[in-house]
Design a protein around this motif. Structure first.
Motif, PDB file in Angstrom:
ATOM      1  N   ASN A 270       0.832  -1.216   0.000  1.00 45.49           N
ATOM      2  CA  ASN A 270       0.000   0.000   0.000  1.00 45.49           C
ATOM      3  C   ASN A 270       0.858   1.254   0.000  1.00 45.49           C
ATOM      4  OD1 ASN A 270      -2.560  -1.075  -0.188  1.00 45.49           O
ATOM      5  ND2 ASN A 270      -2.808  -1.333   2.026  1.00 45.49           N
ATOM      6  N   MET A 271       1.948   1.238   0.765  1.00 42.81           N
ATOM      7  CA  MET A 271       2.842   2.404   0.798  1.00 42.81           C
ATOM      8  C   MET A 271       3.507   2.595  -0.564  1.00 42.81           C
ATOM      9  SD  MET A 271       4.489   2.105   4.618  1.00 42.81           S
ATOM     10  CE  MET A 271       5.568   3.485   4.408  1.00 42.81           C
ATOM     11  N   GLN A 272       3.934   1.479  -1.168  1.00 47.06           N
ATOM     12  CA  GLN A 272       4.542   1.571  -2.501  1.00 47.06           C
ATOM     13  C   GLN A 272       3.517   2.078  -3.522  1.00 47.06           C
ATOM     14  OE1 GLN A 272       5.971  -2.438  -3.066  1.00 47.06           O
ATOM     15  NE2 GLN A 272       7.990  -1.994  -2.176  1.00 47.06           N
ATOM     16  N   LEU A 273       2.291   1.594  -3.392  1.00 42.80           N
ATOM     17  CA  LEU A 273       1.226   2.034  -4.282  1.00 42.80           C
ATOM     18  C   LEU A 273       0.956   3.528  -4.113  1.00 42.80           C
ATOM     19  CD1 LEU A 273      -0.870   1.222  -6.394  1.00 42.80           C
ATOM     20  CD2 LEU A 273      -2.438   0.665  -4.516  1.00 42.80           C
ATOM     21  N   LYS A 274       0.944   4.011  -2.853  1.00 43.92           N
ATOM     22  CA  LYS A 274       0.737   5.444  -2.607  1.00 43.92           C
ATOM     23  C   LYS A 274       1.884   6.255  -3.207  1.00 43.92           C
ATOM     24  CE  LYS A 274      -2.088   5.087   1.570  1.00 43.92           C
ATOM     25  NZ  LYS A 274      -2.162   5.298   3.005  1.00 43.92           N
ATOM     26  N   ALA A 275       3.116   5.732  -3.050  1.00 46.95           N
ATOM     27  CA  ALA A 275       4.274   6.433  -3.613  1.00 46.95           C
ATOM     28  C   ALA A 275       4.157   6.496  -5.142  1.00 46.95           C
ATOM     29  CB  ALA A 275       5.569   5.741  -3.197  1.00 46.95           C
ATOM     30  N   LYS A 276       3.795   5.368  -5.754  1.00 41.67           N
ATOM     31  CA  LYS A 276       3.631   5.349  -7.214  1.00 41.67           C
ATOM     32  C   LYS A 276       2.506   6.288  -7.641  1.00 41.67           C
ATOM     33  CE  LYS A 276       6.701   2.546  -8.807  1.00 41.67           C
ATOM     34  NZ  LYS A 276       7.757   3.033  -9.675  1.00 41.67           N
ATOM     35  N   ASN A 277       1.403   6.292  -6.864  1.00 37.94           N
ATOM     36  CA  ASN A 277       0.294   7.197  -7.178  1.00 37.94           C
ATOM     37  C   ASN A 277       0.747   8.651  -7.105  1.00 37.94           C
ATOM     38  OD1 ASN A 277      -1.639   5.304  -7.796  1.00 37.94           O
ATOM     39  ND2 ASN A 277      -2.513   5.212  -5.741  1.00 37.94           N
ATOM     40  N   SER A 278       1.572   8.972  -6.109  1.00 39.95           N
ATOM     41  CA  SER A 278       2.099  10.339  -5.986  1.00 39.95           C
ATOM     42  C   SER A 278       2.973  10.678  -7.183  1.00 39.95           C
ATOM     43  CB  SER A 278       2.903  10.490  -4.693  1.00 39.95           C
ATOM     44  OG  SER A 278       2.061  10.377  -3.581  1.00 39.95           O
ATOM     45  N   GLU A 279       3.841   9.730  -7.579  1.00 39.95           N
ATOM     46  CA  GLU A 279       4.692   9.950  -8.756  1.00 39.95           C
ATOM     47  C   GLU A 279       3.834  10.156 -10.000  1.00 39.95           C
ATOM     48  OE1 GLU A 279       7.705   6.950  -9.450  1.00 39.95           O
ATOM     49  OE2 GLU A 279       8.093   6.790  -7.296  1.00 39.95           O
ATOM     50  N   LEU A 280       2.824   9.295 -10.158  1.00 41.49           N
ATOM     51  CA  LEU A 280       1.953   9.409 -11.329  1.00 41.49           C
ATOM     52  C   LEU A 280       1.190  10.732 -11.324  1.00 41.49           C
ATOM     53  CD1 LEU A 280       0.534   5.781 -11.625  1.00 41.49           C
ATOM     54  CD2 LEU A 280       2.151   6.909 -13.163  1.00 41.49           C
ATOM     55  N   GLU A 281       0.771  11.176 -10.163  1.00 39.80           N
ATOM     56  CA  GLU A 281       0.058  12.458 -10.054  1.00 39.80           C
ATOM     57  C   GLU A 281       0.986  13.603 -10.448  1.00 39.80           C
ATOM     58  OE1 GLU A 281      -3.182  14.730  -9.753  1.00 39.80           O
ATOM     59  OE2 GLU A 281      -3.192  12.555  -9.506  1.00 39.80           O
ATOM     60  N   ALA A 282       2.265  13.516 -10.001  1.00 38.81           N
ATOM     61  CA  ALA A 282       3.241  14.556 -10.365  1.00 38.81           C
ATOM     62  C   ALA A 282       3.473  14.548 -11.877  1.00 38.81           C
ATOM     63  CB  ALA A 282       4.551  14.337  -9.621  1.00 38.81           C
ATOM     64  N   VAL A 283       3.614  13.349 -12.460  1.00 38.46           N
ATOM     65  CA  VAL A 283       3.800  13.237 -13.908  1.00 38.46           C
ATOM     66  C   VAL A 283       2.574  13.776 -14.637  1.00 38.46           C
ATOM     67  CG1 VAL A 283       4.010  11.578 -15.814  1.00 38.46           C
ATOM     68  CG2 VAL A 283       5.450  11.324 -13.788  1.00 38.46           C
ATOM     69  N   LYS A 284       1.382  13.440 -14.118  1.00 38.08           N
ATOM     70  CA  LYS A 284       0.135  13.914 -14.726  1.00 38.08           C
ATOM     71  C   LYS A 284       0.086  15.443 -14.712  1.00 38.08           C
ATOM     72  CE  LYS A 284      -4.842  13.887 -13.905  1.00 38.08           C
ATOM     73  NZ  LYS A 284      -5.876  13.500 -12.956  1.00 38.08           N
ATOM     74  N   CYS A 285       0.441  16.039 -13.570  1.00 39.67           N
ATOM     75  CA  CYS A 285       0.438  17.510 -13.473  1.00 39.67           C
ATOM     76  C   CYS A 285       1.434  18.123 -14.453  1.00 39.67           C
ATOM     77  CB  CYS A 285       0.767  17.945 -12.045  1.00 39.67           C
ATOM     78  SG  CYS A 285      -0.558  17.624 -10.867  1.00 39.67           S
ATOM     79  N   GLN A 286       2.633  17.524 -14.546  1.00 34.54           N
ATOM     80  CA  GLN A 286       3.649  18.037 -15.479  1.00 34.54           C
ATOM     81  C   GLN A 286       3.151  17.910 -16.920  1.00 34.54           C
ATOM     82  OE1 GLN A 286       6.529  19.690 -14.743  1.00 34.54           O
ATOM     83  NE2 GLN A 286       6.518  20.081 -16.940  1.00 34.54           N
ATOM     84  N   LEU A 287       2.530  16.790 -17.237  1.00 39.22           N
ATOM     85  CA  LEU A 287       1.991  16.603 -18.585  1.00 39.22           C
ATOM     86  C   LEU A 287       0.899  17.624 -18.887  1.00 39.22           C
ATOM     87  CD1 LEU A 287       1.828  12.723 -18.927  1.00 39.22           C
ATOM     88  CD2 LEU A 287       3.317  14.282 -20.181  1.00 39.22           C
TER      89      LEU A 287
END
Length: 145
Positions: free
Chosen positions: A37-54
């Protein structure tokens, strides 16, 4: 009865071990689940950052596309105006060329008329010089006689 009691105690101990093993397995699985779950949250945070940058990049690119469209429209308008100006210049130059050709024809005509007049005057001068020579000769003859 005692043998049953021992057997029952062994069954209970075996069950306690099974329960303890299952509880340990449950704790290990809970820890793995928490870790996942922690890894998933970290990946979700990374994906959210990538989404915002995109999204920012897309906004910038859309702005650039609109700017380029406006510039292209301006260039097309300028091109159309230049084509129109060239056509106007061609019409003007064509008219000027016709006028110059007409003027050249007129000047050639005047030149030919002046050459004819010059030829006539040259002939008259020649005739007058002949008459003068003839008159001078006649005058000389009268003076001598």
């Amino acid at each position: 009865l005692e043998a049953r009691s021992v057997s029952h105690d062994q069954d209970l101990a075996s069950r306690d071990e099974d329960i303890n093993r299952l509880l340990a397995d449950k704790d290990n699985l809970r820890k793995e689940l928490d870790k996942a779950n922690m890894q998933l949250k970290a990946k979700n945070s990374e994906l959210e950052a990538v989404k915002c940058q995109l999204q920012r990049d897309i906004t910038i690119l859309n702005t650039e596309v609109e700017s380029t469209k406006k510039k292209l429209s301006g260039v097309e308008t300028e091109k159309d105006l230049l084509i129109e100006k060239i056509a106007d210049m061609e019409r003007v130059h064509s008219a000027e060329l016709v006028q110059a050709s007409n003027k050249l024809s007129e000047v050639e005509s005047q030149k030919q008329a002046l050459q004819s007049e010059r030829d006539i005057l040259t002939t008259k001068i020649s005739d007058m010089e002949s008459n003068k020579a003839s008159l001078e000769s006649e005058l000389q003859d009268r003076i001598e006689s």
